[in-house]
Design a protein around this motif. Structure first.
Motif, PDB file in Angstrom:
ATOM      1  N   UNK A   3      43.927  39.922  35.168  1.00  0.00           N
ATOM      2  CA  UNK A   3      43.241  39.199  36.241  1.00  0.00           C
ATOM      3  C   UNK A   3      42.279  40.128  36.976  1.00  0.00           C
ATOM      4  N   UNK A   4      41.245  39.547  37.537  1.00  0.00           N
ATOM      5  CA  UNK A   4      40.237  40.294  38.285  1.00  0.00           C
ATOM      6  C   UNK A   4      40.145  39.711  39.685  1.00  0.00           C
ATOM      7  N   UNK A   5      40.122  40.551  40.690  1.00  0.00           N
ATOM      8  CA  UNK A   5      39.869  40.116  42.053  1.00  0.00           C
ATOM      9  C   UNK A   5      38.373  40.272  42.294  1.00  0.00           C
ATOM     10  N   UNK A   6      37.677  39.149  42.426  1.00  0.00           N
ATOM     11  CA  UNK A   6      36.224  39.162  42.625  1.00  0.00           C
ATOM     12  C   UNK A   6      35.943  39.300  44.111  1.00  0.00           C
ATOM     13  N   UNK A   7      35.479  40.469  44.560  1.00  0.00           N
ATOM     14  CA  UNK A   7      35.323  40.707  45.997  1.00  0.00           C
ATOM     15  C   UNK A   7      34.234  39.868  46.658  1.00  0.00           C
ATOM     16  N   UNK A   8      33.210  39.463  45.914  1.00  0.00           N
ATOM     17  CA  UNK A   8      32.132  38.700  46.550  1.00  0.00           C
ATOM     18  C   UNK A   8      32.580  37.307  46.991  1.00  0.00           C
ATOM     19  N   UNK A   9      33.619  36.766  46.353  1.00  0.00           N
ATOM     20  CA  UNK A   9      34.153  35.453  46.750  1.00  0.00           C
ATOM     21  C   UNK A   9      35.612  35.545  47.164  1.00  0.00           C
ATOM     22  N   UNK A  10      36.202  36.713  47.022  1.00  0.00           N
ATOM     23  CA  UNK A  10      37.616  36.956  47.283  1.00  0.00           C
ATOM     24  C   UNK A  10      38.489  35.928  46.560  1.00  0.00           C
ATOM     25  N   UNK A  11      38.241  35.818  45.260  1.00  0.00           N
ATOM     26  CA  UNK A  11      39.089  34.968  44.430  1.00  0.00           C
ATOM     27  C   UNK A  11      39.657  35.799  43.294  1.00  0.00           C
ATOM     28  N   UNK A  12      40.742  35.311  42.727  1.00  0.00           N
ATOM     29  CA  UNK A  12      41.357  35.999  41.600  1.00  0.00           C
ATOM     30  C   UNK A  12      41.187  35.105  40.384  1.00  0.00           C
ATOM     31  N   UNK A  13      40.771  35.709  39.282  1.00  0.00           N
ATOM     32  CA  UNK A  13      40.511  34.914  38.098  1.00  0.00           C
ATOM     33  C   UNK A  13      40.764  35.688  36.822  1.00  0.00           C
ATOM     34  N   UNK A  14      40.744  34.945  35.757  1.00  0.00           N
ATOM     35  CA  UNK A  14      40.932  35.514  34.427  1.00  0.00           C
ATOM     36  C   UNK A  14      40.058  34.717  33.471  1.00  0.00           C
ATOM     37  N   UNK A  15      39.582  35.366  32.433  1.00  0.00           N
ATOM     38  CA  UNK A  15      38.782  34.701  31.409  1.00  0.00           C
ATOM     39  C   UNK A  15      39.556  34.722  30.101  1.00  0.00           C
TER      40      UNK A  15
END
Length: 80
Positions: A3-15
């Motif tokens: 998982x990646x924590x995307x700091x620009x939107x403060x969301x956690x996601x995975x591809x």
């Protein structure tokens, strides 16, 4: 697949298999927490209700089982 924590939107996601899955705390698109599915190739139809794919407010999904159902449905629709 980490998982990646995307700091620009403060969301956690995975591809996975060219589809992004995640949960956002809310931002300009939807100002409440929401789960999202974002296929790398755009899809059409009523399920895909967001410019980036599909999004559902976390409150409407009610719990982690609801989020998992949403992710599974998105995975199936993105594959089909």
């Amino acid at each position: 697949m980490d998982p990646v924590l995307w700091p620009e939107h403060f969301d956690i996601g995975i591809s996975v298999d060219a589809v992004n899955y995640g949960v956002s705390a809310g931002e300009s698109y939807l100002q409440e927490p929401y789960a999202y599915i974002g296929p790398h190739q755009p899809r059409s139809g009523t399920f895909w209700n967001a410019p980036f794919g599909a999004a559902r407010p976390v409150a409407a999904l009610t719990d982690t089982a609801g989020i998992l159902r949403f992710f599974r449905e998105g995975r199936d629709r993105a594959a089909g």
